[in-house]
Design a protein around this motif. Sequence first.
Motif, mmCIF file in Angstrom:
data_model
loop_
_atom_site.group_PDB
_atom_site.id
_atom_site.type_symbol
_atom_site.label_atom_id
_atom_site.label_comp_id
_atom_site.label_asym_id
_atom_site.label_seq_id
_atom_site.Cartn_x
_atom_site.Cartn_y
_atom_site.Cartn_z
ATOM 1 N N ALA A 51 0.698 -0.971 -0.207
ATOM 2 C CA ALA A 51 0.019 -0.033 -0.131
ATOM 3 C C ALA A 51 0.810 1.304 0.013
ATOM 4 O O ALA A 51 0.517 2.370 -0.764
ATOM 5 C CB ALA A 51 -0.785 0.033 1.172
ATOM 6 N N GLU A 52 1.919 1.210 0.667
ATOM 7 C CA GLU A 52 2.851 2.144 0.749
ATOM 8 C C GLU A 52 3.458 2.524 -0.730
ATOM 9 O O GLU A 52 3.705 3.405 -1.045
ATOM 10 C CB GLU A 52 3.951 2.079 1.779
ATOM 11 N N LYS A 53 4.043 1.492 -1.217
ATOM 12 C CA LYS A 53 4.806 1.623 -2.377
ATOM 13 C C LYS A 53 3.690 2.157 -3.425
ATOM 14 O O LYS A 53 3.965 3.108 -4.180
ATOM 15 C CB LYS A 53 4.927 -0.033 -3.265
ATOM 16 N N ALA A 54 2.524 1.606 -3.517
ATOM 17 C CA ALA A 54 1.450 2.301 -4.488
ATOM 18 C C ALA A 54 1.115 3.681 -4.186
ATOM 19 O O ALA A 54 0.994 4.418 -5.234
ATOM 20 C CB ALA A 54 0.059 1.319 -4.353
ATOM 21 N N GLU A 55 1.168 4.140 -3.155
ATOM 22 C CA GLU A 55 0.909 5.539 -2.635
ATOM 23 C C GLU A 55 2.068 6.401 -3.105
ATOM 24 O O GLU A 55 1.845 7.386 -3.878
ATOM 25 C CB GLU A 55 0.785 5.412 -1.108
ATOM 26 N N VAL A 56 3.238 6.011 -3.031
ATOM 27 C CA VAL A 56 4.436 6.820 -3.539
ATOM 28 C C VAL A 56 4.418 6.668 -4.945
ATOM 29 O O VAL A 56 4.614 7.817 -5.561
ATOM 30 C CB VAL A 56 5.695 6.168 -3.102
ATOM 31 N N MET A 57 4.130 5.465 -5.590
ATOM 32 C CA MET A 57 4.166 5.353 -7.358
ATOM 33 C C MET A 57 2.927 6.165 -7.646
ATOM 34 O O MET A 57 2.850 6.859 -8.769
ATOM 35 C CB MET A 57 3.915 3.954 -7.502
ATOM 36 N N ASP A 58 1.638 6.482 -6.945
ATOM 37 C CA ASP A 58 0.663 7.144 -7.548
ATOM 38 C C ASP A 58 0.800 8.547 -7.516
ATOM 39 O O ASP A 58 0.664 9.521 -8.419
ATOM 40 C CB ASP A 58 -0.641 6.949 -6.563
ATOM 41 N N ALA A 59 1.890 8.997 -6.365
ATOM 42 C CA ALA A 59 1.973 10.445 -6.144
ATOM 43 C C ALA A 59 3.140 10.676 -7.163
ATOM 44 O O ALA A 59 3.034 12.193 -7.875
ATOM 45 C CB ALA A 59 2.710 10.684 -4.714
ATOM 46 N N PHE A 60 3.992 9.807 -7.516
ATOM 47 C CA PHE A 60 4.833 10.131 -8.747
ATOM 48 C C PHE A 60 4.117 10.392 -10.186
ATOM 49 O O PHE A 60 4.483 11.280 -10.866
ATOM 50 C CB PHE A 60 5.817 9.168 -8.788
ATOM 51 N N ALA A 61 3.382 9.280 -10.281
ATOM 52 C CA ALA A 61 2.850 9.238 -11.534
ATOM 53 C C ALA A 61 1.761 10.511 -11.812
ATOM 54 O O ALA A 61 1.535 10.969 -12.979
ATOM 55 C CB ALA A 61 1.859 8.115 -11.846
ATOM 56 N N ALA A 62 1.022 11.062 -10.573
ATOM 57 C CA ALA A 62 0.496 12.360 -10.669
ATOM 58 C C ALA A 62 1.081 13.608 -10.723
ATOM 59 O O ALA A 62 0.552 14.737 -10.738
ATOM 60 C CB ALA A 62 -0.349 12.132 -9.303
ATOM 61 N N GLY A 63 2.327 13.270 -10.644
ATOM 62 C CA GLY A 63 3.338 14.514 -10.777
ATOM 63 C C GLY A 63 3.500 15.384 -9.436
ATOM 64 O O GLY A 63 4.344 16.478 -9.325
#
Length: 692
Positions: free
Chosen positions: A525-537
Amino acid sequence: MPETKQKKPAAPKKPAATAESKLAKLGLRTDMDLVLHLPMRYEDETEVLTIREACMRGGEVSQVEGVVTSNEIAYKPRRQLLVHIADETGDIQLRFMNFYGSQVKQLAEGTRVRARGEVRHGFFGAEMVHPAYKIVNEGAPLPTSLTPVYPSGEGLSQLVLRRAIADAMKRVDWTDTLPPEVLKTMRLHPLETAVRTLHYPPPQIDENALIDRTHPAWTRVKFDELLAQQLSLKRAQRARRAKGAAKLGKVGTLSSAFEASLPFKLTKAQQRVLKEIREDIKQPYPMQRLLQGDVGSGKTIVAALSAAQAIDSGYQAALMAPTEILADQHFRKIAAWLEPLGVKVAWLTGSLKKKEKEAAYALVESGAAQLVIGTHAIIQDTVQFAKLGLVIVDEQHRFGVGQRLTLRNKGNGDNVPHQLMMSATPIPRTLAMTYYADLEVSVIDELPPGRTPIVTAVVDQNRRDEVIARVHAAALEGRQAYWVCPLIEESEALQLQTATETYETLAAALPDLRVGLVHGRLKPAEKAEVMDAFAAGDIHVLVATTVIEVGVDVPNSSLMVIEHAERFGLSQLHQLRGRVGRGSAASVCLLLYQSPLGPVAKQRLMTMRETTDGFEIARRDLEIRGPGEFLGSRQSGQAMLRFADLETDGWLVDQARDVAHALLHEATPANKATVEAHLERWLGGREEFLKV
């Protein structure tokens, strides 16, 4: 009366390992195993020089014979045994830094010794350091052929190996397994002649051809080895074709609607590959196809369109990826394409909570989930498919043989699911022909339009501040960057520490930017949160370990920094570089290295700077690292080719493939007997390893 202490009985001594058990450890169990245990090099003991002649040839390996005139143990500068031998022309010192007491007695004064080694001229005159030697009688005959030196194991002397091989040569059946017309057409030596030449090469033989394995005797052995591999794989392919599979022949409303909804047009290469897969899965026997394409060539959309055809035909499809990040990328992308069209896509990984897992199991078992995407959690016994028709395995070389077989066995009854394996590590042609001869291979050899070429620069660690400034400038222009931390294979904890320290350093150096951190120890869940934030800019710089090697697709990221790039393999560097260059902005990959560089690391970094062509990189990687990097655990339990070299013997692979096809295609009793005899001789019981 005081008790007397009973002595503990001495522990029984372990029985000494026999020569047979030592040979078995090397895999030498049968006479044919021994006969095909060929020398790795040779020593020339056919000539004895006088000591004076050997000294005049200083720096060369020579063999001399003389009588021991003195023998002493010296202690300066360290303990060593010094033995002087002499003949009528002079004397020479034999020096042993490591020796046993028995050697001191063996090399007593008056003993005749034949010694072979490199002659050096030191402060105390001519000497040989650690020469090979034997005690001989005056007038003892010399060998008439070069002396073979065999690959050996602990406690197994060359003498024991030579005797065992010589005995096996007398007992083995030398009947040639190749048809006479093949021997004649290819001008091959009979097997017995070739093998005897390699074990006992005559003195007049071309020693260079023997050592670099270009001698005709080696050609015969290499051809037989390659033919055995081709026969085994092609026979396995035929056995698979004899099994039943569902005919997924319907390219229906889902496939049509899916293709029509895409905001881009498939490249010609994607269209060609999709057509090959569609034809394959229409057949009543299981497809076994390898889909390879460079980083960013669009394999995922081809896989999704293949899954749509399976669903159109009334069957389920499953996609398995090696890491949760990659599986998650696939799930998000494919679900966004297919769910609006009415397809239920299930998500299944080991990190799901119990209730979520059970809900996913129920969807899969009932058939309500038409497509299942996840990690190796898909192959657990608790996962039962209602009607599995197509299995897609991404980054297939990262899975074990057993894992892929388990997924393939999830079919119903006698029907085996069609299997599509994907790899973003392009496989050189000779390797594909040799180790993947049982598969059909599709290649996407074209990148989608609009991709900008990636500029790669090699930068010394001393210029790290300049690199940080480059990252800052990219962020101010609205771009994002990856900063990949060094690979530390010996310690995951140390790798994590390095990633954390890099994150803290960059966060301090770039206070006006948002820096993120992702690594393998984070919860999903933490990985997904970081990756989502990166993908969103929302994150400008993502500090990461190699968890981002595959599958991460953020078009706005245009700068990749790989720290200690010299520690990575070529295919890994290429995969990491492929995370940028996915949008229209000019992209850069900076390879930070720590000098001085070794020759292999220098070669790798030069290759990365010179080309972005995955197939050229794969070819060079094969040269540097050999086939293991590409095969992963496909060949688990089975040794790589022992004699043939894929770089230099590609022409033999072509010949072996053609002969294997002819022998299997014309299934006469004589050809069947030839195939069985050849496979028994070369693979014995090991053929099963090639069948997966």
